[in-house]
Motif scaffolding. Structure first.
Motif, PDB file in Angstrom:
ATOM      1  N   GLY A   1      17.520 -22.067  66.733  1.00 45.37           N
ATOM      2  CA  GLY A   1      18.927 -21.970  67.127  1.00 45.37           C
ATOM      3  C   GLY A   1      19.113 -21.520  68.561  1.00 45.37           C
ATOM      4  N   SER A   2      18.098 -20.913  69.143  1.00 44.15           N
ATOM      5  CA  SER A   2      18.180 -20.516  70.552  1.00 44.15           C
ATOM      6  C   SER A   2      17.652 -21.612  71.464  1.00 44.15           C
ATOM      7  CB  SER A   2      17.362 -19.242  70.798  1.00 44.15           C
ATOM      8  OG  SER A   2      17.847 -18.173  70.044  1.00 44.15           O
ATOM      9  N   ILE A   3      16.471 -22.145  71.075  1.00 44.85           N
ATOM     10  CA  ILE A   3      15.781 -23.103  71.948  1.00 44.85           C
ATOM     11  C   ILE A   3      16.604 -24.386  72.174  1.00 44.85           C
ATOM     12  CG2 ILE A   3      13.905 -24.803  71.845  1.00 44.85           C
ATOM     13  CD1 ILE A   3      12.920 -22.327  73.058  1.00 44.85           C
TER      14      ILE A   3
ATOM     15  N   VAL B   1      24.553 -12.972  67.561  1.00 43.40           N
ATOM     16  CA  VAL B   1      23.297 -12.690  68.252  1.00 43.40           C
ATOM     17  C   VAL B   1      22.762 -13.967  68.921  1.00 43.40           C
ATOM     18  CG1 VAL B   1      20.896 -12.085  67.799  1.00 43.40           C
ATOM     19  CG2 VAL B   1      22.672 -10.721  66.801  1.00 43.40           C
ATOM     20  N   LEU B   2      22.902 -15.098  68.227  1.00 44.92           N
ATOM     21  CA  LEU B   2      22.439 -16.370  68.798  1.00 44.92           C
ATOM     22  C   LEU B   2      23.252 -16.755  70.032  1.00 44.92           C
ATOM     23  CD1 LEU B   2      21.678 -18.646  65.704  1.00 44.92           C
ATOM     24  CD2 LEU B   2      20.090 -17.957  67.484  1.00 44.92           C
ATOM     25  N   ILE B   3      24.558 -16.547  69.955  1.00 48.31           N
ATOM     26  CA  ILE B   3      25.417 -16.876  71.113  1.00 48.31           C
ATOM     27  C   ILE B   3      24.949 -16.069  72.334  1.00 48.31           C
ATOM     28  CG2 ILE B   3      27.762 -16.593  72.066  1.00 48.31           C
ATOM     29  CD1 ILE B   3      28.816 -17.277  69.215  1.00 48.31           C
ATOM     30  N   ALA B   4      24.677 -14.786  72.122  1.00 51.03           N
ATOM     31  CA  ALA B   4      24.223 -13.942  73.223  1.00 51.03           C
ATOM     32  C   ALA B   4      22.904 -14.440  73.794  1.00 51.03           C
ATOM     33  CB  ALA B   4      24.074 -12.499  72.737  1.00 51.03           C
ATOM     34  N   ASN B   5      21.986 -14.806  72.911  1.00 52.11           N
ATOM     35  CA  ASN B   5      20.668 -15.244  73.380  1.00 52.11           C
ATOM     36  C   ASN B   5      20.742 -16.600  74.080  1.00 52.11           C
ATOM     37  OD1 ASN B   5      17.918 -14.808  73.749  1.00 52.11           O
ATOM     38  ND2 ASN B   5      17.398 -16.047  71.975  1.00 52.11           N
ATOM     39  N   ILE B   6      21.607 -17.476  73.593  1.00 51.66           N
ATOM     40  CA  ILE B   6      21.749 -18.786  74.246  1.00 51.66           C
ATOM     41  C   ILE B   6      22.261 -18.568  75.667  1.00 51.66           C
ATOM     42  CG2 ILE B   6      23.083 -20.946  74.226  1.00 51.66           C
ATOM     43  CD1 ILE B   6      22.972 -20.664  71.063  1.00 51.66           C
ATOM     44  N   TRP B   7      23.274 -17.729  75.788  1.00 59.69           N
ATOM     45  CA  TRP B   7      23.845 -17.430  77.113  1.00 59.69           C
ATOM     46  C   TRP B   7      22.764 -16.885  78.048  1.00 59.69           C
ATOM     47  CZ3 TRP B   7      24.348 -12.735  79.749  1.00 59.69           C
ATOM     48  CH2 TRP B   7      25.168 -12.765  80.879  1.00 59.69           C
ATOM     49  N   TYR B   8      21.940 -15.994  77.489  1.00 62.11           N
ATOM     50  CA  TYR B   8      20.917 -15.327  78.291  1.00 62.11           C
ATOM     51  C   TYR B   8      19.803 -16.299  78.715  1.00 62.11           C
ATOM     52  CZ  TYR B   8      17.479 -11.679  79.457  1.00 62.11           C
ATOM     53  OH  TYR B   8      16.568 -10.872  80.085  1.00 62.11           O
TER      54      TYR B   8
END
Lengths: 433, 327
Positions: B111-113, B194-201
């Protein structure tokens, strides 16, 4: 030339390795340096300790103290690692929840013989003397103060909601907090503890509902010998506690620990908070609520009008691996008596260990007065000892915290939760025998 | 016989060196010094400090950690640290939260990649074009990468706060929600937040890497494609992506490993809660370590290393470039 280069290389290598491995040699002047490690660190407290240490050093010119202050979140873990290595720690902060495993691992020094005949004992409260001894009479730490729950409340908000005085029972707390609670206005009733150490407030509620039946020597045991979690009143307590979350607490408090709870009360958004006395200092500094807007009330009681004070404590101990035990004990004595102790408990907002404090105006007025009320009415506010010194306390906390979170998320029921806790403690006590 | 020996000496380095030494000639065209026992000792002596430090601070912890995985090593009770075989591994798998943790890890990585790659690629394509204030845009887009993951976690914890967070405030003002959503308190939405934050990052990293790769594509290729009348999508799939395929593969590999091993953001944002619903394998491992169960944490650590090694080997095999593809 080559031989010289080889000698230089070997010399450099040896010097680097040896400087890395060598330990500090005792100073020729006879001065002893003690390493003291604190655990519940914060900058103000560290400065306070440094001042007290400076006084100690002045009185004992041959002893120097090197204060080590790891960040609170990692402090106990770092201390464990230092203790495991067997050196580098002389005096350390020992808590009621760490004394069990640390003494079990043979890391703490029993100061009993050194403190025999120490005048400091005479000035201490009964609670402090009792807390300094384990079941076998060994003294692994001398308490510097106590942490005990009282109810922080907003005078203005409960008045607006139509109440003339703060709640005296858990049921009244639900009633008043629900009346104040209005999420649309971003005003919340109760700063619920759903995250780290959530089990402590849940068990406080259970103990209040069972006050007269609780074994004073073991706060998790009934006088009948069964666990407090097995009693029908425990279920009433947990149902009421669940209502407090559903009807009067912010949704996000499902993961709140100490900082979030204190912040919610300090920033003026929450009307009630159940916390230890050190929060008095934090709330006093708040710019969101003025001194006249808040106060403290004694810990809320169960339906019988009585409650149990689950006192938590911490203090100073000496590491078994210390090479300077006599000097280390001297420092523990200094911090646990007279001016040093009074200064530490006052500036660090702790329930004091000295008898003289009850007559001190500092404790008889303002937010501290609720603690004096509780101390002066021992038949209503019963003092019991929770089994915090057992080696499995950390394991219990993790299990119980997870269960409380499951309960408020609707993934378990009070009945199932209590059955699990009853089985857990029954099994542990059976294994112990 | 002598002919064979000579030919061997000619074809191997060692043979050549041996032959040279036999003839008493200096090696390396006269610049390389003869390797003697004494010189070897000198080199070893100079390397010794570094070797000692690496041994003490890298290999010893690795070996000790590996050993702990098979012992009863709990800081809360060190009276019995005996060997327990595979018990720690069994305990990892028997933990009721293990299924959730494993599922979360898969969701967390995939979900991040995928969004990071797609958005990062689009940003890189946009930034490759020449336009006004391009440098400023680049700086702004790359800025998040300079912030620590834990700090990003704390920042997003406040953004998603149900009582005071900006996210709820904006959604309410836009009329999309009636009452605040308890993003981080509700297991259903906590992982999404948490996924939204990591995608942004993480978008930034892809943008940086892909932009660097895009800038290496010769303009002539695009000019030729334009002359041939190739559409934008055809140019993308037949020139751009094949040209930067190696960079893409390595970036994805690196990011999978990093994201798998990236507990900082989750710790800052949710601490793995509520009710373990946002724990991934590495945050779980840290939680076990904090509980003082070094044996079980080490077992989990070994499993993580093994899983990532297997993944890396298979990924590299699957994405390796065949000879002559680009030519």
């Amino acid at each position: 030339m080559r031989r010289r280069t080889a000698a230089l290389a070997l010399g450099t290598a040896a010097a680097m390795v040896l400087t890395g491995c060598s330990t500090m040699s005792p100073e020729a002047s006879g001065t002893v340096t003690l390493n003291m490690v604190e655990s519940l660190t914060n900058p103000t407290r560290t400065d306070l300790l440094k001042d007290l240490i400076a006084d100690f050093e002045q009185q004992n010119p041959k002893i120097k103290v090197n204060l080590v202050s790891p960040p609170t979140e990692q402090a106990d873990q770092k201390l464990q690692q230092m203790l495991q290595s067997g050196s580098g720690v002389d005096v350390l902060e020992v808590r009621d929840i760490t004394v069990g495993p640390w003494s079990n691992n043979g890391w703490l020094y029993d100061m009993k013989k050194d403190l025999d005949g120490w005048k400091g004992w005479e000035a201490m409260t009964e609670n402090a003397v009792n807390a300094s001894k384990d079941a076998k009479g060994r003294t692994y730490f001398v308490p510097y103060g106590f942490y005990g729950l009282s109810l922080f409340y907003r005078k203005d908000l409960i008045k607006e909601a139509g109440f003339s005085k703060p709640p005296a029972t858990w049921a009244e707390l639900v009633e008043q907090a629900s009346a104040v609670h209005d999420p649309a206005k971003r005003r919340y009733g109760y700063a619920f503890r759903g995250g780290a150490n959530s089990n402590s407030n849940a068990t406080a509620a259970i103990e209040a509902y069972l006050a007269d039946q609780v074994d004073p020597a073991n706060g998790f045991k009934l006088k009948s010998g069964r666990t407090i979690f097995s009693a029908p009143e425990a279920q009433d307590a947990m149902e009421n506690y669940l209502e407090l979350f559903k009807q009067a607490s912010p949704k996000s408090s499902v993961s709140w620990g100490y900082p979030e709870m204190v912040e919610a009360f300090s920033n003026g958004s929450t009307a009630f908070l159940l916390q230890d006395p050190e929060v008095i200092a934090t709330v006093s500094e708040s710019k969101s609520i003025s001194k006249g807007q808040w106060g403290t009330a004694p810990l809320v009681a169960g339906p019988g009008g009585k409650t149990v004070q689950p006192l938590a404590t911490a203090g100073w101990g000496v590491a078994k691996g210390s090479g300077h035990k006599a000097e280390a004990v001297k420092l523990v004595e200094f911090l646990s008596q007279g001016e040093a102790s009074t200064t530490f408990t006052k500036k660090n907002s702790l329930v004091p260990i000295l008898k003289s404090a009850t007559s001190d105006p500092f404790y008889r007025t303002g937010p501290w007065s609720s603690y004096v009320t509780m101390t002066e009415q021992p038949d209503t506010y019963l003092v019991v000892t929770q089994p915090r010194g057992v080696t499995w306390w950390a394991e219990w906390q993790q299990k119980a915290d997870a269960d409380v979170q499951k309960l408020i998320l609707g993934k378990t029921t009070p009945k199932k939760l209590l059955a699990g806790w009853d089985a857990y403690w029954t099994e542990k006590w059976q294994q112990e025998q | 016989m002598s002919v064979t020996s000579t030919s061997t000496a000619k074809t191997t380095g060692s043979g050549r060196g041996e032959a040279s030494r036999k003839r008493g000639l200096p090696q390396g065209g006269g610049r390389r010094r003869e390797f003697t026992t004494r010189r070897g000792l000198q080199i070893a002596a100079f390397m010794a400090p570094a070797a000692v430090f690496v041994a003490v601070f890298t290999y010893y912890p690795m070996i000790a950690g590996g050993q702990m995985a098979f012992r009863n090593w709990k800081l809360t009770d060190l009276t019995d640290t005996s060997w327990v075989g595979l018990k720690n591994f069994r305990d990892v798998f028997a933990d009721p939260a293990w299924g959730t943790v494993l599922g979360n890890t898969a969701v967390w990585v995939v979900g991040s990649i995928v969004p990071q790659l797609v958005i990062g690629f689009a940003l890189a394509l946009w930034l490759r074009r020449r336009f006004r204030f391009r440098g400023l845009y680049q700086a702004l887009i790359f800025f998040p990468w300079a912030i620590s993951g834990f700090l990003i976690g704390i920042l997003f914890r406040w953004l998603f706060n149900s009582e005071f967070g900006v996210v709820n405030d904006l959604l309410q003002k836009a009329g999309l929600i009636d009452e605040p959503i308890a993003w981080l308190a509700d297991p259903k939405t906590a992982m999404v937040a948490v996924l939204i934050a990591n995608i942004w990052y993480g978008v930034t990293f892809f943008a940086i890497m892909i932009l660097a790769a895009l800038q290496s594509i010769p303009d002539e290729l695009y000019e030729a494609a334009a002359l041939d009348g190739a559409s934008k999508s055809r140019t993308l799939f037949q020139i751009t992506i094949p040209y930067i395929r190696t960079t893409l593969a390595l970036t994805v590999l690196l990011r999978v490993i990093w994201i798998f091993n990236f507990p900082d953001l989750i710790f800052g944002m949710t601490g793995g809660g509520p009710n373990n619903e946002t724990h991934i394998v590495t945050t779980w491992m840290i939680k076990i370590t904090q509980q003082g169960d070094y044996g079980r944490a080490s077992a989990l650590g070994l499993l993580v290393v093994a899983a990532l090694l297997v993944f890396a080997v298979f990924f590299l095999m699957a994405t390796r470039e065949k000879k002559g593809v680009r030519s």
